[in-house]
Design a protein around this motif. Sequence first.
Motif, mmCIF file in Angstrom:
data_model
loop_
_atom_site.group_PDB
_atom_site.id
_atom_site.type_symbol
_atom_site.label_atom_id
_atom_site.label_comp_id
_atom_site.label_asym_id
_atom_site.label_seq_id
_atom_site.Cartn_x
_atom_site.Cartn_y
_atom_site.Cartn_z
ATOM 1 N N ARG A 128 -3.055 -3.918 13.977
ATOM 2 C CA ARG A 128 -3.074 -3.211 12.812
ATOM 3 C C ARG A 128 -4.458 -2.389 12.627
ATOM 4 N NH1 ARG A 128 -2.397 -7.213 7.690
ATOM 5 N NH2 ARG A 128 -3.003 -5.117 6.621
ATOM 6 N N SER B 279 -4.585 1.189 11.864
ATOM 7 C CA SER B 279 -5.260 2.060 10.540
ATOM 8 C C SER B 279 -6.328 2.977 10.927
ATOM 9 C CB SER B 279 -5.618 0.868 9.474
ATOM 10 O OG SER B 279 -6.349 0.083 10.278
ATOM 11 N N VAL C 24 -5.461 6.191 11.430
ATOM 12 C CA VAL C 24 -5.354 6.932 10.278
ATOM 13 C C VAL C 24 -6.807 7.316 9.713
ATOM 14 C CG1 VAL C 24 -4.330 7.124 8.041
ATOM 15 C CG2 VAL C 24 -3.302 5.718 9.576
ATOM 16 N N SER C 25 -7.531 6.405 9.402
ATOM 17 C CA SER C 25 -8.818 6.655 8.735
ATOM 18 C C SER C 25 -9.579 7.610 9.614
ATOM 19 C CB SER C 25 -9.500 5.464 8.322
ATOM 20 O OG SER C 25 -9.787 4.823 9.677
ATOM 21 N N MET D 279 0.262 5.794 10.633
ATOM 22 C CA MET D 279 0.376 5.321 9.443
ATOM 23 C C MET D 279 1.772 4.580 9.013
ATOM 24 S SD MET D 279 -1.339 4.872 6.605
ATOM 25 C CE MET D 279 -1.526 4.291 5.141
ATOM 26 N N ASN E 157 1.270 1.486 10.861
ATOM 27 C CA ASN E 157 0.651 0.324 10.132
ATOM 28 C C ASN E 157 1.299 -0.204 8.615
ATOM 29 O OD1 ASN E 157 -1.965 -0.705 9.037
ATOM 30 N ND2 ASN E 157 -2.439 0.880 7.579
ATOM 31 N N ASN F 182 -2.054 4.078 -0.028
ATOM 32 C CA ASN F 182 -1.490 4.046 1.486
ATOM 33 C C ASN F 182 -0.164 4.712 1.366
ATOM 34 O OD1 ASN F 182 -3.770 3.212 2.838
ATOM 35 N ND2 ASN F 182 -3.130 1.284 3.126
ATOM 36 N N CYS G 185 -5.606 7.974 1.790
ATOM 37 C CA CYS G 185 -5.472 6.917 2.935
ATOM 38 C C CYS G 185 -6.754 6.386 3.215
ATOM 39 C CB CYS G 185 -4.720 7.619 4.299
ATOM 40 S SG CYS G 185 -3.017 7.870 3.969
ATOM 41 N N ILE H 220 -7.295 2.396 2.915
ATOM 42 C CA ILE H 220 -7.773 1.743 4.295
ATOM 43 C C ILE H 220 -8.967 0.855 4.002
ATOM 44 C CG2 ILE H 220 -8.265 1.761 6.733
ATOM 45 C CD1 ILE H 220 -5.989 3.926 6.758
ATOM 46 N N GLU I 55 -8.026 -2.168 1.892
ATOM 47 C CA GLU I 55 -7.117 -2.928 2.657
ATOM 48 C C GLU I 55 -8.046 -3.603 3.870
ATOM 49 O OE1 GLU I 55 -3.415 -1.124 4.556
ATOM 50 O OE2 GLU I 55 -4.125 -2.164 6.389
ATOM 51 N N LYS I 56 -8.702 -3.041 4.724
ATOM 52 C CA LYS I 56 -9.470 -3.664 5.881
ATOM 53 C C LYS I 56 -10.609 -4.356 5.347
ATOM 54 C CE LYS I 56 -9.981 -0.637 9.296
ATOM 55 N NZ LYS I 56 -9.670 -0.222 10.312
#
Lengths: 422, 324
Positions: A234, A238, A241-242, A278, A281, A327, A353, A357, A360-361
């Motif tokens: 994961r 991500s 994406v980031s 994404m 993810n 997201n 995004c 993220i 989320e992270k």
Amino acid sequence: MSMSSTTDSIQSPVESADLIRSYPGFLWWGLGEATNGGLRFYVWMFALTAISLVGANAWAHQVAEGMIVTNMTDHVSWGLYIANFTFCVGLAAGGVMMVIPAYLYDDEEMHKVVIVGEAVAIAAIVMSTLSVVVDLGRPDRFWHLVPGIGRVNWPVSMLTWDVIVLNGYLLINLHIVGYLLYMRYLGRKPNPNWYVPFVFLSIAWAISIHTVTAFLYCGLGGRPFWNTALLAPRFLASAFVSGPAFIILVMRILRITTGYTAAPGPARTLIQIIRVAMTINLVMLASEFFTLFYTGGAHGASAQYLFFGSHGHYGLVPWIWTAITFNIVGAILFFMPSALDRGSVRITACVLCIVGIWIEKGMGLIVPGFIPSTLHEIVEYSPSLVEWKVTAGIWAFGILMLTVLLKLIVTVFTGEQGTAEA
Amino acid sequence: MTDDDKSGSEHQPGELSGPHLPILNQPSTRRTALKAVGAALGLAAFGRAVSPLWSIPENVSVDEFLQQHYKELSEADKKKVFERLEAETKENYGANVTISDPQPIPGVRFGYAINLSKCNGNGACMEACNKENNHHRGVDQSYIRVLEMSKGSLDMEHGTTTFDHTVPQDDKFYMPVQCQQCENPPCVSACPVEATWQEDDGIVVVDYNWCIGCRYCEAACPYHARRFNWEQPEIPAEEVNPDQGYLSNRIRPQGTMEKCHFCLHRTREGRAPACLEACPTGARVFGDLNDPDSDINWILKNKRVFVLKEELGTKPNFFYFFDS
């Protein structure tokens, strides 16, 4: 000097000595270039410096008075700093992972973007290292972590691994960016023998820094919320994406402020990467969600608190739903055909995004690992003003570094001097 | 910032440049002077911003900064370190203390057991721990947390540590939790600098002068057994316990981790842990697991004992049981 048989690119000893002699001049030039610019440049740098100083001041207070000035407790013993650390490692890894298509598909146009990705990686690594340093209760004992003079618990401690791979990654990327810049500055063609192997090394290394960082958490059996094999994949998804989203933003800002542009191709490649990453993810998030809630029990306790609140405590619920909304909306925007054009859709999607993220992270992953505690007590956490100031300071310093690096890159790549306002 | 004698010529990519500084179409002296002023102001602002750090040299001596890991200290080194720590305690807390370094007794491996049928949640153990181990008084710190559990469940989710009514309640039982002195301790694996380790008698200790305060061990511990010194502990001089061990109950520095050490400064000299001595119910049993005739071994042989979170494979040396 070189083991290569391509005679034309080998530097003779005389030339090598010349390279060394010219190096102070290069550094001096860089220093001058980094401090030259127009009014907008000076205002920008002044603002970043000011925020960095606010952060430095807050940190100095924290060191002197103790970490009591943070809102962390023995129950939630890691907070905003480690959350931000985790995101920055992803950014650093993602910045370089998009180098892959450039070399895999031998996409020449991509190279102009690649060096920007490497610069983002350097700044992000510095930010993640700083995030760990400010989290230490005894930063004066930092030398205990240095192999040789300290006493490192290698190979058992994942944190020792992390320190080693992060510093290694920083050195590799400093070498690549520094070498390419220096050659351009000298007006020479970079010798691939001196940087391509390091580029490949840095790609593998990028995956390793984020994997090791995930292992830091998922290796802890006492924290069921983190103790999942999905964590490392994961993290990687991500980061894919980031990292590219951040680079698209940087490229946009560079185009507006300096006119440094790449052809539309690379950005489209980046968007294709983001679309796939994404989706993966989100699928993994859904899979995690299913396991946590369908099975329930102790494994679900943190997730219950995170997503829906638990026993009257709802501290993280707004955070995580903001992240999920951002997201999903970001992913939908990326899938719209207009995301392939230069326009506001693409930029909005990137911002959504990145923020999604980051939550989320960070706050959505690190903090709920501690709630409920291992004895099932619920103690909530939200960052103190000092923690926000220090974190803002770290970001300002990272962006300051990135600005300087980009300014040098733009200057040598476009050949124009003095007019650049990064 | 920049040299005045550098030429103002532009650097052109493609030209092999020597150490020329392009000052970019500006009158070099003026721009250079401005940059120098800017740099000076920036440095001054930075110095001001980090000025709270100037208090550190008062609190951290050169000797402390350079001190090596406990296992690398010779006997002479240790003597010097202990003397320094005693002097610092005198200076900072106004208390005369003796710091000793009792070693594990060869062949001994300590175990602890609690009779949950007897424990009534009075909390005397927590209080004794606070006093014995020179804990920060402001927050009533202790290495022990007593959970009030609902009868009918061993699930800690149904427990609470924040009860403040009379005990015991009829529908409750009480379960004290402290460091389980695991045989396979996740905290020791986590520590990046080997500041915490397991001694030969099974006790997991911390070198408070080597710990960097990253709190990874606190995240790794499944039993909430570790504590961080979020600030410098405050203890009135008359309450400081003068009988101190280097790896146990000496006053901990700010910014480092600490944990239960089975009162090794007492137990390695044949005395009972402070929490056991304070317990009015006789619920606590402590002893040598290697001695077949010890009380702890009698409990293990004759009672149905269990350990907490056995599924994690930490192998605690801390046991719980019920009568009958």
